[in-house]
Design a protein around this motif. Structure first.
Motif, short mmCIF file in Angstrom:
data_model
loop_
_atom_site.label_atom_id
_atom_site.label_comp_id
_atom_site.label_asym_id
_atom_site.label_seq_id
_atom_site.Cartn_x
_atom_site.Cartn_y
_atom_site.Cartn_z
N ILE A 63 0.84 -1.20 0.00
CA ILE A 63 0.00 0.00 0.00
C ILE A 63 0.88 1.25 0.00
CG2 ILE A 63 -1.60 1.36 1.42
CD1 ILE A 63 -2.90 -1.36 2.20
N CYS A 64 1.91 1.24 0.82
CA CYS A 64 2.85 2.38 0.85
C CYS A 64 3.54 2.54 -0.51
CB CYS A 64 3.88 2.20 1.95
SG CYS A 64 3.19 2.19 3.61
N LEU A 65 3.98 1.43 -1.07
CA LEU A 65 4.63 1.47 -2.38
C LEU A 65 3.66 1.95 -3.45
CD1 LEU A 65 7.12 0.76 -4.11
CD2 LEU A 65 6.23 -1.57 -4.26
N GLY A 66 2.43 1.47 -3.39
CA GLY A 66 1.41 1.90 -4.35
C GLY A 66 1.13 3.39 -4.24
N PHE A 67 1.09 3.89 -3.01
CA PHE A 67 0.86 5.32 -2.80
C PHE A 67 2.01 6.13 -3.40
CE2 PHE A 67 1.18 9.16 -0.11
CZ PHE A 67 -0.06 9.72 -0.41
N ALA A 68 3.24 5.72 -3.14
CA ALA A 68 4.40 6.43 -3.69
C ALA A 68 4.41 6.37 -5.21
CB ALA A 68 5.69 5.84 -3.13
N LEU A 69 4.08 5.21 -5.76
CA LEU A 69 4.06 5.07 -7.22
C LEU A 69 2.91 5.85 -7.86
CD1 LEU A 69 4.98 1.29 -7.57
CD2 LEU A 69 6.40 3.26 -8.19
N SER A 70 1.81 5.98 -7.15
CA SER A 70 0.71 6.77 -7.70
C SER A 70 1.06 8.25 -7.72
CB SER A 70 -0.58 6.52 -6.93
OG SER A 70 -0.48 7.01 -5.61
N ILE A 71 1.78 8.70 -6.72
CA ILE A 71 2.26 10.09 -6.73
C ILE A 71 3.24 10.30 -7.88
CG2 ILE A 71 3.65 11.78 -5.46
CD1 ILE A 71 2.34 10.74 -2.90
N ALA A 72 4.16 9.36 -8.05
CA ALA A 72 5.11 9.44 -9.16
C ALA A 72 4.38 9.42 -10.50
CB ALA A 72 6.12 8.31 -9.09
N GLY A 73 3.34 8.60 -10.60
CA GLY A 73 2.54 8.54 -11.82
C GLY A 73 1.83 9.85 -12.10
N ALA A 74 1.30 10.46 -11.05
CA ALA A 74 0.61 11.75 -11.22
C ALA A 74 1.58 12.85 -11.62
CB ALA A 74 -0.12 12.12 -9.93
N THR A 106 4.23 12.53 -13.30
CA THR A 106 4.71 12.33 -14.68
C THR A 106 3.55 12.22 -15.66
OG1 THR A 106 4.78 9.93 -14.40
CG2 THR A 106 6.81 11.15 -13.89
N PHE A 107 2.37 12.66 -15.21
CA PHE A 107 1.16 12.64 -16.04
C PHE A 107 0.86 11.25 -16.60
CE2 PHE A 107 2.83 17.00 -16.26
CZ PHE A 107 1.78 17.67 -15.65
N GLY A 108 1.09 10.23 -15.77
CA GLY A 108 0.75 8.87 -16.15
C GLY A 108 1.83 8.09 -16.89
N LEU A 109 2.96 8.74 -17.17
CA LEU A 109 4.01 8.03 -17.91
C LEU A 109 4.61 6.86 -17.13
CD1 LEU A 109 5.86 11.01 -19.64
CD2 LEU A 109 4.33 9.33 -20.69
N LEU A 110 4.65 6.98 -15.81
CA LEU A 110 5.21 5.90 -14.99
C LEU A 110 4.18 4.86 -14.58
CD1 LEU A 110 7.73 7.73 -12.63
CD2 LEU A 110 8.20 6.39 -14.66
N SER A 111 2.93 5.06 -14.93
CA SER A 111 1.88 4.13 -14.50
C SER A 111 2.09 2.70 -14.99
CB SER A 111 0.51 4.65 -14.93
OG SER A 111 0.24 5.85 -14.24
N PRO A 112 2.48 2.47 -16.25
CA PRO A 112 2.72 1.07 -16.66
C PRO A 112 3.86 0.42 -15.87
CG PRO A 112 2.51 2.47 -18.59
CD PRO A 112 2.56 3.38 -17.40
N ILE A 113 4.89 1.18 -15.57
CA ILE A 113 6.00 0.65 -14.78
C ILE A 113 5.53 0.38 -13.35
CG2 ILE A 113 8.29 1.18 -13.84
CD1 ILE A 113 8.78 2.77 -16.43
N ALA A 114 4.68 1.24 -12.84
CA ALA A 114 4.15 1.06 -11.49
C ALA A 114 3.35 -0.24 -11.38
CB ALA A 114 3.29 2.25 -11.09
N VAL A 115 2.59 -0.56 -12.40
CA VAL A 115 1.81 -1.80 -12.40
C VAL A 115 2.74 -3.01 -12.36
CG1 VAL A 115 0.25 -3.23 -13.80
CG2 VAL A 115 -0.19 -0.79 -13.55
N ILE A 116 3.80 -2.96 -13.12
CA ILE A 116 4.78 -4.06 -13.14
C ILE A 116 5.45 -4.19 -11.78
CG2 ILE A 116 6.96 -4.85 -14.14
CD1 ILE A 116 5.99 -3.52 -16.80
N ILE A 117 5.86 -3.07 -11.21
CA ILE A 117 6.52 -3.09 -9.90
C ILE A 117 5.60 -3.66 -8.84
CG2 ILE A 117 7.41 -1.61 -8.04
CD1 ILE A 117 8.57 0.21 -10.27
N LEU A 118 4.36 -3.21 -8.82
CA LEU A 118 3.41 -3.70 -7.82
C LEU A 118 3.09 -5.18 -8.00
CD1 LEU A 118 1.00 -0.68 -7.42
CD2 LEU A 118 2.59 -1.60 -5.73
N SER A 119 3.07 -5.65 -9.23
CA SER A 119 2.79 -7.08 -9.44
C SER A 119 3.98 -7.95 -9.07
CB SER A 119 2.36 -7.33 -10.88
OG SER A 119 3.40 -7.04 -11.77
#
Length: 143
Positions: A32-43, A45-58
């Protein structure tokens, strides 16, 4: 040698189950903490890091188990319940063997809806299928 010391396997099934529940809780809280940090990073970068965030979380649960098994021989949950992962000869598992055991665990559980874990009830030394395939044993640290 763990393969010939029956006292190393006393109560392993229950301890192993409880250890996994502890690890799932730790994985969830840190995830959950990692997801929160990755969602902030995704926001940011205007969603550019979102695909990487999904891979990291999985991959997060696999990374958690592999890291602790390879570096310390036991996850925090396993340590709490006095367990450790060893290779068949009783030595610490190699990093590649820890990753293999973790991946085999998640694959076999996903393919059989957890039913494969019933194998521990029918094998000597309470070994699950992923333990057998990876050549590992879960034993008590201090029997």
């Amino acid at each position: 040698m763990p393969s010939t010391a029956p006292q190393l396997y006393a109560g392993v099934i229950l301890r192993r189950s409880l250890a996994y529940l502890v690890d799932v809780l730790v994985i969830a809280i840190l995830g959950i903490c990692l997801g929160f940090a990755l969602s902030i990073a995704g926001a940011l970068t205007f969603g550019l890091l979102s695909p990487i965030a999904v891979i990291i979380l999985s991959l997060w649960p696999i990374a958690y188990h592999s890291y602790f098994l390879a570096s310390r021989g036991a996850t925090p949950g396993m340590r709490l319940f006095d367990l450790e992962l060893r290779d068949w000869s009783g030595k610490n598992v190699a990093p590649l063997q820890a990753v293999l055991a973790t991946i085999l665990f998640y694959v076999t559980v996903a393919l059989t809806a957890w039913l494969i874990l019933l194998v521990v009830l029918f094998t000597d030394r309470s070994r699950a299928l992923h333990d057998i395939l990876a050549g590992t044993l879960v034993v008590r640290r201090h029997p």
